[in-house]
Design a protein around this motif. Structure first.
Motif, short mmCIF file in Angstrom:
data_model
loop_
_atom_site.label_atom_id
_atom_site.label_comp_id
_atom_site.label_asym_id
_atom_site.label_seq_id
_atom_site.Cartn_x
_atom_site.Cartn_y
_atom_site.Cartn_z
N ILE A 3 2.54 -1.67 -4.46
CA ILE A 3 3.11 -2.21 -5.69
C ILE A 3 3.48 -3.66 -5.41
CG2 ILE A 3 5.43 -1.41 -5.08
CD1 ILE A 3 5.98 -0.96 -8.04
N ALA A 4 3.46 -4.50 -6.42
CA ALA A 4 3.90 -5.88 -6.24
C ALA A 4 5.39 -5.87 -5.89
CB ALA A 4 3.66 -6.68 -7.52
N LEU A 8 9.45 -3.70 -7.42
CA LEU A 8 10.34 -2.74 -6.78
C LEU A 8 11.71 -2.80 -7.45
CD1 LEU A 8 9.46 -3.33 -3.02
CD2 LEU A 8 9.04 -1.24 -4.33
N PRO A 9 12.38 -1.67 -7.63
CA PRO A 9 13.71 -1.68 -8.25
C PRO A 9 14.76 -2.25 -7.31
CG PRO A 9 13.18 0.53 -7.50
CD PRO A 9 11.94 -0.30 -7.28
N PRO A 10 15.91 -2.68 -7.84
CA PRO A 10 16.96 -3.25 -6.99
C PRO A 10 17.45 -2.31 -5.89
CG PRO A 10 17.43 -3.68 -9.30
CD PRO A 10 16.25 -2.74 -9.26
N ARG A 37 -2.95 -3.22 2.48
CA ARG A 37 -3.56 -1.99 2.99
C ARG A 37 -2.50 -1.07 3.59
NH1 ARG A 37 -7.39 -4.28 5.19
NH2 ARG A 37 -6.48 -4.63 7.23
N PHE A 38 -1.57 -1.65 4.37
CA PHE A 38 -0.49 -0.85 4.95
C PHE A 38 0.32 -0.20 3.83
CE2 PHE A 38 4.08 -0.72 5.74
CZ PHE A 38 4.11 0.30 6.67
N ALA A 39 0.74 -0.97 2.84
CA ALA A 39 1.54 -0.42 1.74
C ALA A 39 0.78 0.66 0.99
CB ALA A 39 1.98 -1.54 0.79
N GLU A 40 -0.51 0.46 0.82
CA GLU A 40 -1.34 1.43 0.11
C GLU A 40 -1.47 2.74 0.88
OE1 GLU A 40 -3.45 3.00 -2.93
OE2 GLU A 40 -2.60 0.98 -2.97
N GLU A 41 -1.56 2.65 2.19
CA GLU A 41 -1.83 3.83 3.02
C GLU A 41 -0.57 4.47 3.61
OE1 GLU A 41 -4.59 2.29 5.89
OE2 GLU A 41 -6.19 2.10 4.40
N TRP A 42 0.58 3.84 3.46
CA TRP A 42 1.82 4.32 4.07
C TRP A 42 2.23 5.65 3.43
CZ3 TRP A 42 7.23 1.61 3.71
CH2 TRP A 42 8.02 1.99 4.81
N GLY A 54 5.55 -8.42 2.18
CA GLY A 54 5.20 -9.82 1.99
C GLY A 54 6.06 -10.72 2.86
N PHE A 55 5.77 -11.99 2.79
CA PHE A 55 6.49 -12.98 3.58
C PHE A 55 7.44 -13.77 2.71
CE2 PHE A 55 2.51 -12.40 5.98
CZ PHE A 55 3.04 -12.07 7.21
#
Length: 170
Positions: A3-4, A8-10, A37-42, A54-55
């Motif tokens: 997800i972007a 994400l919620p607070p 990819r990590f976020a998608e597969e976690w 992200g950075f």
């Protein structure tokens, strides 16, 4: 599921990994597909996690997780740490080292040890109002509103004699 980060919620949980040096735009751009990819597969116990990574400030890797969808387990947290260790190798930086402190004097991230911190305070280079990145914050809401925040309003208050002024920090 990826997800972007801004979606994400607070109350989403966050983990902050501080690099020992500033990352270049090219390094961050080259790493973005691996982060997605990590976020998608976690996963946690076979369930997909709603996550993002992200950075920030070219110095920090931030991983966020919407625990309202599914929470992280010990195994999934271990998987995220292994992923961060792989990024360390790929980028040639330290991200898992936790002993350095990061400040934002004059809009530039400055990383230092506690010994360097004491010297910088004594020299007047850092004050209680200098923004400090408290990487122990736990939620995206805190990330959005309290990161960085004045050093004198964090656990560093004692270095500035601020604990008397803010008893919650003593």
């Amino acid at each position: 599921m990826h997800i972007a980060f801004h979606q994400l919620p607070p109350d989403a949980r966050v983990w902050i990994y501080q690099a020992n040096r500033s990352l270049t735009d090219a390094e961050m751009t080259a790493t973005l597909p691996a982060l997605a990819r990590f976020a998608e597969e976690w996963t946690s116990h076979g369930r997909s996690l709603l996550a993002s990574a992200g950075f920030r400030h070219q110095q920090f890797l931030v991983v966020g997780l919407n625990e309202g969808v599914a929470g992280a387990s010990g195994c999934s947290i271990d998987a995220s740490v292994r992923f961060v260790a792989q990024l360390e190798q790929q980028l040639g930086v330290e991200l898992l080292e936790k002993s350095r402190l990061a400040f934002l004097p004059a809009g530039t991230v400055q990383v230092m040890t506690r010994t360097e911190l004491k010297a910088a305070i004594a020299a007047g280079a850092l004050t209680a109002n200098t923004p400090y990145f408290d990487n122990t914050i736990a939620t995206k809401g805190e990330l959005d509103t309290e990161w960085p925040r004045p050093a004198g309003q964090t656990w560093l208050a004692r270095y500035f004699g601020q604990e008397e002024k803010n008893p919650q920090l003593a």
